[in-house]
Scaffold this motif. Sequence first.
Motif, PDB file in Angstrom:
ATOM      1  N   ARG A 254      38.030  34.001 -14.158  1.00  0.00           N
ATOM      2  CA  ARG A 254      38.872  33.826 -12.974  1.00  0.00           C
ATOM      3  C   ARG A 254      39.241  32.355 -12.782  1.00  0.00           C
ATOM      4  NH1 ARG A 254      34.998  37.230  -9.034  1.00  0.00           N
ATOM      5  NH2 ARG A 254      33.527  36.042 -10.284  1.00  0.00           N
ATOM      6  N   ILE A 255      38.269  31.478 -13.008  1.00  0.00           N
ATOM      7  CA  ILE A 255      38.574  30.043 -12.951  1.00  0.00           C
ATOM      8  C   ILE A 255      39.610  29.706 -14.015  1.00  0.00           C
ATOM      9  CG2 ILE A 255      37.652  27.709 -13.227  1.00  0.00           C
ATOM     10  CD1 ILE A 255      34.955  28.752 -12.284  1.00  0.00           C
ATOM     11  N   ALA A 256      39.450  30.288 -15.202  1.00  0.00           N
ATOM     12  CA  ALA A 256      40.381  30.006 -16.303  1.00  0.00           C
ATOM     13  C   ALA A 256      41.804  30.414 -15.931  1.00  0.00           C
ATOM     14  CB  ALA A 256      39.933  30.728 -17.564  1.00  0.00           C
ATOM     15  N   LEU A 257      41.972  31.525 -15.217  1.00  0.00           N
ATOM     16  CA  LEU A 257      43.305  31.934 -14.769  1.00  0.00           C
ATOM     17  C   LEU A 257      43.933  30.848 -13.905  1.00  0.00           C
ATOM     18  CD1 LEU A 257      45.645  33.878 -14.210  1.00  0.00           C
ATOM     19  CD2 LEU A 257      44.205  34.978 -12.460  1.00  0.00           C
ATOM     20  N   GLY A 258      43.176  30.327 -12.954  1.00  0.00           N
ATOM     21  CA  GLY A 258      43.686  29.248 -12.117  1.00  0.00           C
ATOM     22  C   GLY A 258      43.962  27.985 -12.915  1.00  0.00           C
ATOM     23  N   ALA A 259      43.113  27.715 -13.907  1.00  0.00           N
ATOM     24  CA  ALA A 259      43.303  26.521 -14.742  1.00  0.00           C
ATOM     25  C   ALA A 259      44.578  26.634 -15.571  1.00  0.00           C
ATOM     26  CB  ALA A 259      42.089  26.341 -15.646  1.00  0.00           C
TER      27      ALA A 259
END
Length: 338
Positions: A254-259
């Motif tokens: 999920r963090i990677a999606l935002g990144a």
Amino acid sequence: MASSARRRVLLRDVAEHAGVSSATASLVLGGRDVRVSEDTRQRILRAARELDYRPNLMARSLRTQVSSTIGLVADTIITGHYGGDIIRGALTASLEHGHRLLICESEGDPKLEPVLVDDLVARQVDGILFTTASHDVVELPAALADQRVVLVNCEAGPGVPSVVPDEVEGGRAAARLLTDAGHREGIVLVGETLTRKLPAQRRLEGLLAGLAAAGTGFADRIDCAWWPEAGFDALTEALASGLRPRALVCLNDRIALGAYQALAAAGLSVPGDVSVVSFDDSELASWLRPTLSTIALPEFDMGRTAVDLLLGDDPPAGVVLVPMPVRERASVAPPSSR
């Protein structure tokens, strides 16, 4: 008006149809080694088929103290986004052992957990799996103290058997994805590493060890909650302040999606300008473009392993680590020369 309900076929009906005693029919249909002729055994089995006989499993469990069922108590695995494969793995293994799985969910209410446990015990299950959606240390309901139990994706201290992902080795694997691609500089960690979060602490431990083995470490760390919006906001702010990463390690997908979104907004490409590695292998990982290299949670294998331990001769009194598979996709490339 006469009832249309069909009378349940009893064991004595099968015995009478086969011309044997109820005791003999019970032994044969129970699968026990009994000295009867093959002709008699086949006659009993044929009578059971013809009458559509179905054994009373509750009565059998009361007699034998074996119910051929196990229970699973979860917090939010059924209704949440993560953990469904734990149940699928447990179901698969239960069937292989000739058992059925009774699934209960507390919806995160700790007051409901002992009620669910008491209900399963009253049903004479042969053991109980206790599982949570997030890998944490938990306080077990007192009713489990004298039950055969295995924890899944959670821990409760020494002496309690539990099955969890090998997060430390998963961290090492994530580090190797980057260092094997040639990354030594500009590696940035994205995601908060709170002490109370076991996955964060153990992933960080493995990452630091893996990077140190290659003679490097993190150039910077960006703290943020494990959600896309938080990852986007935190990385956007860091990039605006002058941060120029060569690679990102995001503590979940999920963090990677935002990144990904923050990098795109800053005019940076993945993996041309910045490589990205993550954890969990949620559906997001294969939906993102480019597809995301990530370290998978072995949920199916955890559920399967837990049932094998629960129904085994002697469950180990400690933590069983299940390897986290590496999903190497398109988000990692050698460092950009730009």
